[in-house]
Design a protein around this motif. Structure first.
Motif, PDB file in Angstrom:
ATOM      1  N   PRO A   2      88.285  26.334  55.381  1.00 19.48           N
ATOM      2  CA  PRO A   2      87.377  26.753  56.458  1.00 19.48           C
ATOM      3  C   PRO A   2      85.762  26.407  56.574  1.00 19.48           C
ATOM      4  N   TRP A   3      85.338  26.489  57.564  1.00 23.81           N
ATOM      5  CA  TRP A   3      83.891  26.071  57.784  1.00 23.81           C
ATOM      6  C   TRP A   3      82.926  27.410  58.155  1.00 23.81           C
ATOM      7  N   PHE A   4      81.846  27.414  58.093  1.00 24.01           N
ATOM      8  CA  PHE A   4      81.116  28.564  58.272  1.00 24.01           C
ATOM      9  C   PHE A   4      79.902  28.231  59.033  1.00 24.01           C
ATOM     10  N   LEU A   5      79.527  29.225  60.031  1.00 25.86           N
ATOM     11  CA  LEU A   5      78.180  28.997  60.923  1.00 25.86           C
ATOM     12  C   LEU A   5      77.410  30.180  59.830  1.00 25.86           C
ATOM     13  N   TYR A   6      76.301  29.384  59.826  1.00 24.25           N
ATOM     14  CA  TYR A   6      75.082  30.544  59.078  1.00 24.25           C
ATOM     15  C   TYR A   6      73.903  30.430  59.689  1.00 24.25           C
ATOM     16  N   LEU A   7      73.009  31.488  59.327  1.00 22.03           N
ATOM     17  CA  LEU A   7      71.700  31.837  60.132  1.00 22.03           C
ATOM     18  C   LEU A   7      70.787  31.944  58.822  1.00 22.03           C
ATOM     19  N   LEU A   8      69.810  31.283  58.881  1.00 28.10           N
ATOM     20  CA  LEU A   8      68.608  31.185  57.827  1.00 28.10           C
ATOM     21  C   LEU A   8      67.410  31.879  58.264  1.00 28.10           C
ATOM     22  N   GLU A   9      66.777  32.415  57.570  1.00 26.77           N
ATOM     23  CA  GLU A   9      65.487  33.229  57.926  1.00 26.77           C
ATOM     24  C   GLU A   9      64.446  32.283  57.171  1.00 26.77           C
ATOM     25  N   CYS A  10      63.577  31.632  58.091  1.00 22.20           N
ATOM     26  CA  CYS A  10      62.401  30.881  57.683  1.00 22.20           C
ATOM     27  C   CYS A  10      61.261  31.653  57.263  1.00 22.20           C
ATOM     28  N   ALA A  11      60.388  31.097  56.527  1.00 18.44           N
ATOM     29  CA  ALA A  11      59.025  31.739  56.058  1.00 18.44           C
ATOM     30  C   ALA A  11      58.328  32.106  57.473  1.00 18.44           C
ATOM     31  N   ASP A  12      58.260  31.227  58.287  1.00 17.74           N
ATOM     32  CA  ASP A  12      57.570  31.302  59.760  1.00 17.74           C
ATOM     33  C   ASP A  12      58.044  32.568  60.592  1.00 17.74           C
ATOM     34  N   GLY A  13      59.326  33.081  60.273  1.00 12.44           N
ATOM     35  CA  GLY A  13      59.851  33.939  61.067  1.00 12.44           C
ATOM     36  C   GLY A  13      60.915  33.354  61.857  1.00 12.44           C
ATOM     37  N   SER A  14      61.068  32.146  62.172  1.00 15.27           N
ATOM     38  CA  SER A  14      62.197  31.533  62.958  1.00 15.27           C
ATOM     39  C   SER A  14      63.476  31.592  62.242  1.00 15.27           C
ATOM     40  N   VAL A  15      64.554  31.353  62.881  1.00 16.93           N
ATOM     41  CA  VAL A  15      66.043  31.746  62.352  1.00 16.93           C
ATOM     42  C   VAL A  15      66.451  30.318  62.641  1.00 16.93           C
ATOM     43  N   TYR A  16      67.092  29.628  61.685  1.00 13.30           N
ATOM     44  CA  TYR A  16      67.678  28.308  61.961  1.00 13.30           C
ATOM     45  C   TYR A  16      69.447  28.530  61.770  1.00 13.30           C
ATOM     46  N   GLY A  18      73.114  26.775  61.375  1.00 10.73           N
ATOM     47  CA  GLY A  18      73.764  25.272  60.840  1.00 10.73           C
ATOM     48  C   GLY A  18      75.175  25.633  60.623  1.00 10.73           C
ATOM     49  N   ILE A  19      75.975  24.550  60.147  1.00  9.13           N
ATOM     50  CA  ILE A  19      77.162  24.912  59.683  1.00  9.13           C
ATOM     51  C   ILE A  19      77.591  24.031  58.455  1.00  9.13           C
ATOM     52  N   ALA A  20      78.475  24.767  57.678  1.00  4.84           N
ATOM     53  CA  ALA A  20      78.696  24.121  56.481  1.00  4.84           C
ATOM     54  C   ALA A  20      80.022  24.591  55.808  1.00  4.84           C
ATOM     55  N   THR A  21      80.621  23.896  54.824  1.00  6.71           N
ATOM     56  CA  THR A  21      81.806  24.454  54.148  1.00  6.71           C
ATOM     57  C   THR A  21      81.285  25.498  52.884  1.00  6.71           C
ATOM     58  N   ASP A  22      80.297  25.314  52.343  1.00 13.48           N
ATOM     59  CA  ASP A  22      79.711  25.948  51.190  1.00 13.48           C
ATOM     60  C   ASP A  22      78.322  26.325  51.466  1.00 13.48           C
ATOM     61  N   VAL A  23      78.361  27.685  51.920  1.00 15.78           N
ATOM     62  CA  VAL A  23      76.823  27.971  52.480  1.00 15.78           C
ATOM     63  C   VAL A  23      75.789  28.077  51.479  1.00 15.78           C
ATOM     64  N   ALA A  24      76.264  28.536  50.340  1.00 15.84           N
ATOM     65  CA  ALA A  24      75.324  28.591  49.057  1.00 15.84           C
ATOM     66  C   ALA A  24      74.705  27.150  48.804  1.00 15.84           C
ATOM     67  N   ALA A  25      75.503  26.016  48.757  1.00 13.72           N
ATOM     68  CA  ALA A  25      75.263  25.045  48.441  1.00 13.72           C
ATOM     69  C   ALA A  25      74.394  24.410  49.435  1.00 13.72           C
ATOM     70  N   ARG A  26      74.510  24.733  50.603  1.00 14.42           N
ATOM     71  CA  ARG A  26      73.763  24.072  51.716  1.00 14.42           C
ATOM     72  C   ARG A  26      72.499  24.712  51.764  1.00 14.42           C
ATOM     73  N   PHE A  27      72.357  26.107  51.627  1.00 16.41           N
ATOM     74  CA  PHE A  27      71.170  26.933  51.281  1.00 16.41           C
ATOM     75  C   PHE A  27      70.178  26.104  50.214  1.00 16.41           C
ATOM     76  N   ALA A  28      70.742  25.699  49.211  1.00 13.18           N
ATOM     77  CA  ALA A  28      70.011  25.295  48.147  1.00 13.18           C
ATOM     78  C   ALA A  28      69.310  23.781  48.377  1.00 13.18           C
ATOM     79  N   GLN A  29      70.145  23.149  49.386  1.00 20.41           N
ATOM     80  CA  GLN A  29      69.520  21.751  50.068  1.00 20.41           C
ATOM     81  C   GLN A  29      68.553  21.956  50.908  1.00 20.41           C
ATOM     82  N   HIS A  30      68.702  22.960  51.644  1.00 21.02           N
ATOM     83  CA  HIS A  30      67.266  23.301  52.586  1.00 21.02           C
ATOM     84  C   HIS A  30      66.373  24.079  51.723  1.00 21.02           C
ATOM     85  N   ALA A  31      66.566  24.865  50.732  1.00 20.13           N
ATOM     86  CA  ALA A  31      65.541  25.101  50.023  1.00 20.13           C
ATOM     87  C   ALA A  31      64.740  24.128  49.318  1.00 20.13           C
TER      88      ALA A  31
END
Length: 103
Positions: A2-16, A18-31
């Motif tokens: 499975p693949w996931f579509l994910y939405l991230l809250e950014c510090a400036d209030g924007s919403v990013y 993206g897609i990934a197979t592992d959302v937690a790992a991808r969030f860690a990359q973004h962070a």
């Protein structure tokens, strides 16, 4: 897989979006600053939502449509006020067999 579509809250209030197979790992990359170019300058704060899709093609298609939403519409999607299906185009109508004309 499975693949996931994910939405991230950014510090400036924007919403990013993206897609990934592992959302937690991808969030860690973004962070950590090694994710997408956008999140290098718009620090992600949290994962707002994630939606499981069957495959990469479905996830990419969903990402295409969700990225066109305004931030408040993305937040409504994340909060459950809108469904992912309401954002996506309607599937093509199924082809019903035509009735045979009497001879």
């Amino acid at each position: 897989m499975p693949w996931f579509l994910y939405l991230l809250e950014c510090a400036d209030g924007s919403v990013y979006t993206g897609i990934a197979t592992d959302v937690a790992a991808r969030f860690a990359q973004h962070a950590s600053g090694t994710g997408a170019r956008y999140t290098r300058s718009h620090k992600p704060v949290q994962v707002l939502a994630q939606f499981e899709l069957a495959d990469r093609a479905s996830a990419s298609s969903a990402e295409y449509w969700v990225k066109r939403l305004k931030p408040d519409e993305k937040r409504a999607l994340a909060a459950g006020a809108r469904s992912l299906e309401s954002v996506l185009p309607a599937p093509p109508a199924s082809a019903e067999p035509e009735a045979e004309a009497p001879a």
